[in-house]
Design a protein around this motif. Sequence first.
Motif, PDB file in Angstrom:
ATOM      1  N   LEU A   6       1.121  -1.132   0.049  1.00  0.00           N
ATOM      2  CA  LEU A   6      -0.244   0.265   0.084  1.00  0.00           C
ATOM      3  C   LEU A   6       0.863   1.005  -0.058  1.00  0.00           C
ATOM      4  N   SER A   7       2.009   1.499   1.058  1.00  0.00           N
ATOM      5  CA  SER A   7       2.461   2.339   1.398  1.00  0.00           C
ATOM      6  C   SER A   7       3.546   2.213  -0.342  1.00  0.00           C
ATOM      7  N   ALA A   8       3.906   1.708  -1.347  1.00  0.00           N
ATOM      8  CA  ALA A   8       4.856   1.551  -2.233  1.00  0.00           C
ATOM      9  C   ALA A   8       3.875   2.340  -3.267  1.00  0.00           C
ATOM     10  N   ILE A  10       1.209   4.208  -3.065  1.00  0.00           N
ATOM     11  CA  ILE A  10       0.783   5.523  -2.234  1.00  0.00           C
ATOM     12  C   ILE A  10       1.813   6.350  -2.724  1.00  0.00           C
ATOM     13  N   LEU A  11       2.882   5.711  -2.488  1.00  0.00           N
ATOM     14  CA  LEU A  11       4.422   6.802  -3.270  1.00  0.00           C
ATOM     15  C   LEU A  11       4.169   6.800  -4.793  1.00  0.00           C
TER      16      LEU A  11
ATOM     17  N   CYS B  68       4.769   6.968   4.012  1.00  0.00           N
ATOM     18  CA  CYS B  68       4.819   5.625   2.819  1.00  0.00           C
ATOM     19  C   CYS B  68       6.292   5.322   3.473  1.00  0.00           C
ATOM     20  N   LEU B  72       8.248   1.839   4.233  1.00  0.00           N
ATOM     21  CA  LEU B  72       9.376   1.286   3.166  1.00  0.00           C
ATOM     22  C   LEU B  72      10.325   0.820   4.153  1.00  0.00           C
TER      23      LEU B  72
END
Lengths: 124, 235
Positions: A6-8, A10-11, B68, B72
Amino acid sequence: MTRIKLSAAILLGLVILSIVSGAWIIGSCRDLQIRSIQVEEAWLAGDVEEAYRLACRLEEDWESFRRPAAVFLRSRELLEIDRITSRVRYRTASGGELQPELAELRHMLEQLRSSVIPRPETVL
Amino acid sequence: MSVILIRALLLYVLVIFSVRLMGKRQLGELQPSELVITILVSNIATLPLEDTDIPLVIGAVPILALVCFEVLVSWLDLRSVRFRKVLSGSPKIIISGGVIDYDVLRELRFSVDDLMMALRSKDVFSPEEVQFAIVETTGSVSVMKKSAEDTLSRKDVGLSPEESDPPQVVITDGKLQRTAMESIGLDDEKLAALLKRAGVPREEVFIMTADPYGGCYISRKSGGAPVLLKGGDEK
């Protein structure tokens, strides 16, 4: 793992958004600068009617850019250009000093355009 | 005014989402990078909130980006020991074999008062009781007492260890908690039998916990003494 994906995502979305919005702002500012040159050319050629028509188009184009641009840019950055475009139309009709206004407009659009381009001076 | 209200609501949702995205690690002891992110996020969130001149997107983009990055980086942190050492540092031993390492204390800028406070928080009131103490990367101190000062365990006194799973909340406010029921192997039939044995209708249950061995605790909405059934109880 879901969080990482999800973070990847969003980024990636943020990168795409910044590229697309940047390209749109740069393109729109360039179009507005070209329009202001057209107004100046018509004005210098003595075609007041055409200059007025183009000044109206310039204001319309600016208005249609300003509304969505307010999502990405600070409103005080837009407010000054807003005032200048109104003055350009007024001065074309009333025969006031137009060239300094157009020069200032182009300069401010150039500043707006370069503010979204990631260069060392804008980043730092 | 309404604009600020809507922006506050949107930022609230965004910050909650960000904290959830960072996960439970964030809510416990903070690693250095997590502390930095928490401070930054709280600061950035206030900017578009108090200044309507700043578009919400300008506030939201750095918040999302920082969170984020943090997720990561914590993923990389798990995968590489070297990266973890650079990012979070490594635990430092401040007491080893009952001896305080003053050099490490100085390096950590840990005063004697800090050390004593950390030990007291672990129910240790004298350094002589400590065999081993480590300052973790979060700044908390882990203490191992000397065996002479340690508490007795079941093993020490030769008692057979009792291993049991904890009870689960299966009904809250009359509503069934299916996931909890499944985790202890309780189906509708067995639940109905338990409630019948307890003499409490389901709608009357405020909270009911049950364990895999047939034991349960039931508290009624109407109040009064709770019903306790032990595993294997027939009444």
